[in-house]
Design an enzyme around this catalytic site. Sequence first.
Site, mmCIF file in Angstrom:
data_model
loop_
_atom_site.group_PDB
_atom_site.id
_atom_site.type_symbol
_atom_site.label_atom_id
_atom_site.label_comp_id
_atom_site.label_asym_id
_atom_site.label_seq_id
_atom_site.Cartn_x
_atom_site.Cartn_y
_atom_site.Cartn_z
ATOM 1 C CB CYS A 1 -0.952 0.006 1.196
ATOM 2 S SG CYS A 1 -0.128 0.032 2.796
ATOM 3 C CG ASN A 2 3.702 1.957 2.640
ATOM 4 O OD1 ASN A 2 4.665 1.274 2.331
ATOM 5 N ND2 ASN A 2 3.108 1.868 3.824
ATOM 6 C CD GLU B 1 3.211 -1.376 7.429
ATOM 7 O OE1 GLU B 1 2.024 -1.765 7.490
ATOM 8 O OE2 GLU B 1 3.697 -0.844 6.433
ATOM 9 N N GLY B 2 3.412 -4.389 11.357
ATOM 10 C CA GLY B 2 3.677 -5.820 11.283
ATOM 11 C C GLY B 2 3.337 -6.472 9.961
ATOM 12 C CD GLN C 1 2.110 -5.732 2.912
ATOM 13 O OE1 GLN C 1 3.055 -5.007 3.228
ATOM 14 N NE2 GLN C 1 0.871 -5.268 2.804
ATOM 15 N N GLY D 1 -11.073 -8.542 3.624
ATOM 16 C CA GLY D 1 -9.745 -9.155 3.644
ATOM 17 C C GLY D 1 -9.044 -8.990 4.979
ATOM 18 C CB ALA D 2 -5.459 -9.362 5.865
#
Length: 433
Positions: free
Chosen positions: A47-48, A116-117, A122, A193-194
């Site tokens: 996402c980033n 962030e976990g 990913q 989703g997650a």
Amino acid sequence: MLLCFSSSHRTADFDLLERLERRAPAVKAALAEHSEVISGSVVLATCNRFEAYLDVDEPLTAAVAVSAETVIEAVSAASGVDADELRASSTVICDQGVAEHLFSVSSGLESVVVGEGEIAGQVRRALESARTAGTVTHDLERLFQGASRTSRGVKNRTGITTAGRSLVRLGLDLAESRVTDWAATRVLLVGTGAYAGASLAALRDRGVVDVRVFSPSGRAAKFALSHEIVPVEAADLVAALAGSDLVVTCSAATDPILTAAQLTEAMSLPGALERRLVIDLGLPRNVDPAVAQLRGAELLDLETISRHAPLEELNAAQDARLIVDAAAAEFAAQSAEQSVTPALIALRSHVFDVLDAEIERARARGDSSEQTEAALRHLAGVLLHTPSVRARELARSGGAQSVVDAANTLFGLDVDDVAAPRLRAVGDESAAS
């Protein structure tokens, strides 16, 4: 040589990242077509950030720029993003700088929200996808395995994952000033989703009890049943929007799910709430940016959230950085050791070829025995042990070329030179941020 094309929240706006993320499959295919330069590839699209980790068939410094340009042109052609725009909003990292960067990324040190976990998973899934596609080389496998080990070490030995917060929780933190009573807040969750599960958990941690869920892919009923909330059908979406104080979108859909027209219609229904906050955690965006212009609607998207990300917790981040630096140094040392492997193989082959020739001559004279041959082979192995250990030590300290030179000079070998020192990066991410 390892090379990384990186476009992230540090170097690019979210519009560009969104376009790259949508075209990730095409980029993967395009990179595979350049087999004359690229031996293997792993593409990480989150996402980033959008990154392509490559094993390129060119060890010389002078060719780094050529390889980087080939990658940029391939990404441009596959994504539809102008090459000049890519150059202005990305960095290209090469050689051992790639390990330091990926280890840092997988440990959460380069995320919008430090620690962030989600990123470790990913990174792991990016490797698995590349394995399935058959684009992973030995060096890329070693690189990503090292990243997984490093992220586990950071997680287990520092407080970085608890010091940092996920995008979901940060978004809700920013919503705190707009919410007077979480228990009375009516929430519409879009996505199953997650991130939807993480969002629901974060909402419940704040005391939210009234949650409904909508899924553009039709999975709302199943998700609602397993999480004990209320599903919303497509025909009821506008009405659900009208009655929601907070809308949280976190779907993987590639097209906007909520439009300004839908919100306008919802706000015009009898009994509709006058104000609502929309938190868009989707990439690509789940919500039309025009929603922010509607009276009575406020939009928090990933770009807004990233601008309010808290400063990293200094102690935890520093501890994590030390672990990453040590892991990257070890990766570099192991790579240096591997650079003298051809010389060691050539030396071993030379010694045992000489030994075999002497044994054959002894046999011809009739003065050889199996015990003598075994003893001689053992002696050769013992004599080679110390030079092998010393060669690897020298390689770790930057003396790989001296090992090759010594082997060629003393034993008349013809081992190729170790590749010349290479640039760490073409473009510096820290400078671009």
